[in-house]
Motif scaffolding. Structure first.
Motif, PDB file in Angstrom:
ATOM      1  N   PRO A 114     -10.078  -6.483  14.671  1.00  0.00           N
ATOM      2  CA  PRO A 114      -8.798  -6.370  13.986  1.00  0.00           C
ATOM      3  C   PRO A 114      -8.327  -7.711  13.420  1.00  0.00           C
ATOM      4  O   PRO A 114      -8.599  -8.759  13.994  1.00  0.00           O
ATOM      5  N   PHE A 115      -7.650  -7.648  12.281  1.00  0.00           N
ATOM      6  CA  PHE A 115      -6.962  -8.802  11.723  1.00  0.00           C
ATOM      7  C   PHE A 115      -5.723  -8.309  11.001  1.00  0.00           C
ATOM      8  O   PHE A 115      -5.652  -7.151  10.588  1.00  0.00           O
ATOM      9  N   CYS A 116      -4.723  -9.181  10.903  1.00  0.00           N
ATOM     10  CA  CYS A 116      -3.471  -8.829  10.244  1.00  0.00           C
ATOM     11  C   CYS A 116      -3.312  -9.645   8.970  1.00  0.00           C
ATOM     12  O   CYS A 116      -3.598 -10.846   8.954  1.00  0.00           O
ATOM     13  N   LEU A 117      -2.840  -8.996   7.936  1.00  0.00           N
ATOM     14  CA  LEU A 117      -2.322  -9.699   6.766  1.00  0.00           C
ATOM     15  C   LEU A 117      -0.819  -9.791   6.972  1.00  0.00           C
ATOM     16  O   LEU A 117      -0.171  -8.773   7.229  1.00  0.00           O
ATOM     17  N   CYS A 118      -0.299 -11.007   6.885  1.00  0.00           N
ATOM     18  CA  CYS A 118       1.111 -11.261   7.154  1.00  0.00           C
ATOM     19  C   CYS A 118       1.748 -11.909   5.926  1.00  0.00           C
ATOM     20  O   CYS A 118       1.214 -12.897   5.418  1.00  0.00           O
ATOM     21  N   ALA A 119       2.868 -11.369   5.486  1.00  0.00           N
ATOM     22  CA  ALA A 119       3.585 -11.955   4.349  1.00  0.00           C
ATOM     23  C   ALA A 119       4.149 -13.303   4.747  1.00  0.00           C
ATOM     24  O   ALA A 119       4.699 -13.460   5.831  1.00  0.00           O
ATOM     25  N   CYS A 120       4.005 -14.278   3.853  1.00  0.00           N
ATOM     26  CA  CYS A 120       4.543 -15.607   4.175  1.00  0.00           C
ATOM     27  C   CYS A 120       5.995 -15.712   3.755  1.00  0.00           C
ATOM     28  O   CYS A 120       6.557 -14.904   3.118  1.00  0.00           O
TER      29      CYS A 120
END
Length: 120
Positions: A114-120
């Motif tokens: 698993p990996f997350c894309l996170c808004a900066c």
């Protein structure tokens, strides 16, 4: 005073070259194989990543309260929708992407991590 410094994050997987290529496309940088089941990702501007052959690798289950996800990466992006389209085209699988109002989305890399894309 610290005892140690983080040198490299090593990811077990069935195909180190393929997974290193996935992350090179995602993060930038170049892959460097040692010919012994170990591939490093260099030049991407973050903590070094390496990918190690793990015969019999079983990907983590997500979400699974009765099983460990082992680890996950939080990757910061400027545009969640644009980044999502790109990681899906690279072979990522959506795990938890339904809440579009949330500032993060969860995917699995081609080996199931698993990996997350996170808004900066």
């Amino acid at each position: 005073m610290a005892i140690a410094a983080l040198g490299t994050v090593v990811v077990d997987c069935p195909d180190p070259a393929a997974l290193a290529t996935f992350y090179a496309e995602l993060l930038g940088g170049q892959t460097e194989a040692d010919g012994e089941g170990w591939v490093e990702l260099r030049g991407h501007g973050g903590t070094p990543l390496a990918f190690q052959a793990a015969p019999g690798h079983v990907p983590p289950k997500w979400p699974a309260p009765d099983a460990s996800q082992q680890f996950h990466l939080d990757l910061t992006v400027e545009d969640l929708d644009a980044a999502e389209a790109k990681v899906l085209a690279l072979g990522a699988k959506p795990l938890d992407t339904g809440d579009r109002a949330r500032a993060w989305r969860v995917y699995a890399d081609p080996a199931g991590h698993p990996f997350c894309l996170c808004a900066c």
